[in-house]
Write a protein that holds these residues in place. Structure first.
Motif, mmCIF file in Angstrom:
data_model
loop_
_atom_site.group_PDB
_atom_site.id
_atom_site.type_symbol
_atom_site.label_atom_id
_atom_site.label_comp_id
_atom_site.label_asym_id
_atom_site.label_seq_id
_atom_site.Cartn_x
_atom_site.Cartn_y
_atom_site.Cartn_z
ATOM 1 N N ALA A 149 0.826 -1.210 0.000
ATOM 2 C CA ALA A 149 0.000 0.000 0.000
ATOM 3 C C ALA A 149 0.858 1.256 0.000
ATOM 4 C CB ALA A 149 -0.929 -0.012 1.213
ATOM 5 N N GLU A 150 1.981 1.212 0.724
ATOM 6 C CA GLU A 150 2.879 2.371 0.747
ATOM 7 C C GLU A 150 3.407 2.676 -0.647
ATOM 8 O OE1 GLU A 150 3.493 0.486 4.871
ATOM 9 O OE2 GLU A 150 2.971 -0.154 2.844
ATOM 10 N N ALA A 151 3.754 1.626 -1.393
ATOM 11 C CA ALA A 151 4.285 1.820 -2.749
ATOM 12 C C ALA A 151 3.234 2.432 -3.656
ATOM 13 C CB ALA A 151 4.777 0.491 -3.303
ATOM 14 N N VAL A 152 2.008 1.953 -3.556
ATOM 15 C CA VAL A 152 0.927 2.503 -4.370
ATOM 16 C C VAL A 152 0.722 3.981 -4.038
ATOM 17 C CG1 VAL A 152 -1.539 2.355 -4.894
ATOM 18 C CG2 VAL A 152 -0.190 0.258 -4.610
ATOM 19 N N TYR A 153 0.753 4.316 -2.756
ATOM 20 C CA TYR A 153 0.595 5.713 -2.316
ATOM 21 C C TYR A 153 1.721 6.582 -2.870
ATOM 22 C CZ TYR A 153 0.486 9.741 0.841
ATOM 23 O OH TYR A 153 0.458 11.024 1.359
ATOM 24 N N VAL A 154 2.965 6.129 -2.725
ATOM 25 C CA VAL A 154 4.112 6.902 -3.195
ATOM 26 C C VAL A 154 4.040 7.090 -4.704
ATOM 27 C CG1 VAL A 154 6.629 6.901 -3.453
ATOM 28 C CG2 VAL A 154 5.605 6.257 -1.265
ATOM 29 N N ALA A 155 3.680 6.038 -5.410
ATOM 30 C CA ALA A 155 3.578 6.129 -6.873
ATOM 31 C C ALA A 155 2.544 7.173 -7.287
ATOM 32 C CB ALA A 155 3.217 4.764 -7.452
ATOM 33 N N GLU A 156 1.407 7.183 -6.600
ATOM 34 C CA GLU A 156 0.365 8.166 -6.922
ATOM 35 C C GLU A 156 0.873 9.584 -6.696
ATOM 36 O OE1 GLU A 156 -2.909 7.014 -4.480
ATOM 37 O OE2 GLU A 156 -3.580 5.421 -5.862
ATOM 38 N N CYS A 231 16.340 2.680 -5.139
ATOM 39 C CA CYS A 231 15.884 3.680 -6.106
ATOM 40 C C CYS A 231 17.054 4.550 -6.554
ATOM 41 C CB CYS A 231 14.771 4.546 -5.519
ATOM 42 S SG CYS A 231 15.298 5.684 -4.217
ATOM 43 N N ARG A 232 16.798 5.371 -7.544
ATOM 44 C CA ARG A 232 17.779 6.350 -7.986
ATOM 45 C C ARG A 232 18.042 7.329 -6.840
ATOM 46 N NH1 ARG A 232 18.282 6.231 -13.543
ATOM 47 N NH2 ARG A 232 19.233 8.307 -13.471
ATOM 48 N N LYS A 233 19.292 7.735 -6.673
ATOM 49 C CA LYS A 233 19.651 8.558 -5.511
ATOM 50 C C LYS A 233 18.902 9.881 -5.476
ATOM 51 C CE LYS A 233 24.160 6.699 -4.241
ATOM 52 N NZ LYS A 233 25.621 6.949 -4.114
ATOM 53 N N GLU A 234 18.642 10.456 -6.639
ATOM 54 C CA GLU A 234 17.975 11.766 -6.661
ATOM 55 C C GLU A 234 16.511 11.677 -6.243
ATOM 56 O OE1 GLU A 234 17.860 10.373 -11.062
ATOM 57 O OE2 GLU A 234 19.161 10.156 -9.299
ATOM 58 N N LEU A 235 15.967 10.474 -6.179
ATOM 59 C CA LEU A 235 14.573 10.289 -5.774
ATOM 60 C C LEU A 235 14.437 9.887 -4.315
ATOM 61 C CD1 LEU A 235 13.315 8.213 -8.848
ATOM 62 C CD2 LEU A 235 13.112 10.686 -8.504
ATOM 63 N N ALA A 236 15.537 9.490 -3.690
ATOM 64 C CA ALA A 236 15.468 8.847 -2.376
ATOM 65 C C ALA A 236 14.816 9.725 -1.315
ATOM 66 C CB ALA A 236 16.862 8.424 -1.927
ATOM 67 N N GLU A 237 15.216 10.972 -1.211
ATOM 68 C CA GLU A 237 14.692 11.829 -0.148
ATOM 69 C C GLU A 237 13.181 11.972 -0.242
ATOM 70 O OE1 GLU A 237 15.275 16.385 1.649
ATOM 71 O OE2 GLU A 237 16.573 15.653 0.029
ATOM 72 N N GLU A 238 12.673 12.184 -1.455
ATOM 73 C CA GLU A 238 11.233 12.356 -1.629
ATOM 74 C C GLU A 238 10.487 11.048 -1.400
ATOM 75 O OE1 GLU A 238 7.719 14.655 -2.747
ATOM 76 O OE2 GLU A 238 9.622 14.937 -1.710
ATOM 77 N N VAL A 239 11.032 9.941 -1.861
ATOM 78 C CA VAL A 239 10.366 8.651 -1.659
ATOM 79 C C VAL A 239 10.303 8.314 -0.170
ATOM 80 C CG1 VAL A 239 10.508 6.168 -2.079
ATOM 81 C CG2 VAL A 239 10.971 7.762 -3.944
ATOM 82 N N LEU A 240 11.398 8.526 0.542
ATOM 83 C CA LEU A 240 11.404 8.258 1.983
ATOM 84 C C LEU A 240 10.406 9.154 2.712
ATOM 85 C CD1 LEU A 240 15.253 7.868 2.487
ATOM 86 C CD2 LEU A 240 13.554 6.057 2.780
ATOM 87 N N ARG A 241 10.324 10.413 2.302
ATOM 88 C CA ARG A 241 9.375 11.341 2.931
ATOM 89 C C ARG A 241 7.943 10.886 2.703
ATOM 90 N NH1 ARG A 241 5.991 15.275 1.885
ATOM 91 N NH2 ARG A 241 6.344 15.223 -0.370
ATOM 92 N N LEU A 242 7.629 10.508 1.483
ATOM 93 C CA LEU A 242 6.269 10.075 1.166
ATOM 94 C C LEU A 242 5.925 8.763 1.858
ATOM 95 C CD1 LEU A 242 6.204 10.978 -2.618
ATOM 96 C CD2 LEU A 242 4.850 12.062 -0.803
ATOM 97 N N ALA A 243 6.883 7.855 1.925
ATOM 98 C CA ALA A 243 6.633 6.579 2.612
ATOM 99 C C ALA A 243 6.325 6.813 4.085
ATOM 100 C CB ALA A 243 7.831 5.655 2.456
ATOM 101 N N ALA A 244 7.056 7.764 4.706
ATOM 102 C CA ALA A 244 6.812 8.090 6.121
ATOM 103 C C ALA A 244 5.457 8.792 6.303
ATOM 104 C CB ALA A 244 7.935 8.969 6.641
ATOM 105 N N GLU A 245 5.040 9.499 5.292
ATOM 106 C CA GLU A 245 3.779 10.257 5.341
ATOM 107 C C GLU A 245 2.560 9.355 5.221
ATOM 108 O OE1 GLU A 245 3.455 13.974 2.838
ATOM 109 O OE2 GLU A 245 2.068 12.684 1.727
ATOM 110 N N TYR A 246 2.749 8.192 4.580
ATOM 111 C CA TYR A 246 1.628 7.291 4.347
ATOM 112 C C TYR A 246 0.990 6.847 5.654
ATOM 113 C CZ TYR A 246 -0.936 3.010 3.375
ATOM 114 O OH TYR A 246 -1.919 2.055 3.338
ATOM 115 N N SER A 247 -0.335 6.851 5.683
ATOM 116 C CA SER A 247 -1.068 6.379 6.865
ATOM 117 C C SER A 247 -2.211 5.482 6.402
ATOM 118 C CB SER A 247 -1.641 7.575 7.634
ATOM 119 O OG SER A 247 -2.414 7.134 8.745
ATOM 120 N N PRO A 248 -2.248 4.231 6.852
ATOM 121 C CA PRO A 248 -3.309 3.310 6.433
ATOM 122 C C PRO A 248 -4.692 3.872 6.759
ATOM 123 C CG PRO A 248 -1.595 2.127 7.606
ATOM 124 C CD PRO A 248 -1.295 3.582 7.787
ATOM 125 N N GLY A 249 -5.606 3.668 5.839
ATOM 126 C CA GLY A 249 -6.983 4.094 6.065
ATOM 127 C C GLY A 249 -7.181 5.558 5.848
#
Length: 249
Positions: A149-156, A231-249
């Protein structure tokens, strides 16, 4: 295999040889379905264990197909092996399965080879290739059967296209090969699922970490390692931020 081979070359030779063995077994027609996967796991594991013990008798080994002994944790060098990553895909005759052979030194994934026998490729930490340009739009890999679910959220949030693929090794190597840009997994894995892919990805210049940004640590008493980001290094900071932001439900 010769004991005098470098660690990098040994990993490459063993992963490639196991992959060829698995292709031969698949083509033989002696097994089908689940029995093919079971036979492949057993035969590839037996070969890898025999060769590693002969070539590196002083090193520890952790394999998905072997009974574990935590005495290995006392050894600074541990080979971490998945003889057949993606047993379901292998049994179904797909190409997205892999063989993993890695060496962790003091918990760090230093050496890795990931064979993709269905594609006729073995990618290694010893001979990294230059990264391809990022995809437009970005592409993110997810499981065929249970996309996180986190991956789907980050991708969106990133406007990334989702690509379904089988084994962990196949997904990680798709990032290394430039077919995708992000592999974010939170559905549970073990050290053998990602040690070789992590070593190859690090050598290729990619970002590799847990989903909270902490490093991946290997040869632990409990080999459960439930999440990772490649992931590509230039994407890491944003991906990590979005993954941490994800909240189920």
């Amino acid at each position: 295999m010769a004991a005098e081979e470098s660690d990098e070359r040994l990993a490459e030779l063993l992963a490639t040889a196991a992959g060829l063995m698995l292709l031969d077994l698949q083509a033989s027609g002696k097994f089908v379905g689940k029995s093919l996967g079971q036979a492949g796991d057993a035969r590839a594991n037996a070969m890898l264990m025999h060769e590693l013990r002969a070539a590196r008798p002083d090193d520890a080994i952790l394999s998905e197909e072997e009974k574990d002994n935590v005495v290995r944790c006392d050894n600074r060098r541990a080979w971490i092996v998945d003889p057949l990553d993606g047993t379901r895909e292998y049994s179904e005759g797909r190409s997205d399965w892999a063989v993993h052979v890695a060496l962790a030194i003091q918990g760090v994934p230093k050496v890795g080879a990931v064979a993709l026998p269905g594609l006729g490729l073995t990618l290694t930490s010893g001979s990294p290739k230059p990264l391809e340009p990022a995809n437009v739009p970005l592409k993110m890999l997810v499981s065929r059967t249970r996309p996180a679910a986190e991956a789907v959220y980050v991708a969106e949030k990133l406007g990334a296209e989702l690509l379904e693929m089988g084994s962990a090794g196949a997904k990680a190597m798709a990032v290394v090969r430039g077919e995708a840009d992000i592999y974010l997994h939170t559905g549970g894995q073990y050290e053998w699922d990602n040690c070789a892919p992590a070593a190859v990805a690090v050598a290729a210049g990619l970002h590799v970490s847990r989903v909270n940004g902490s490093p991946l640590v290997y040869n632990c008493a409990d080999p459960y390692l439930p999440d990772l980001l490649i992931c590509r290094k230039e994407l890491a900071e944003e991906v990590l931020r979005l993954a941490a932001e994800y909240s189920p439900g």
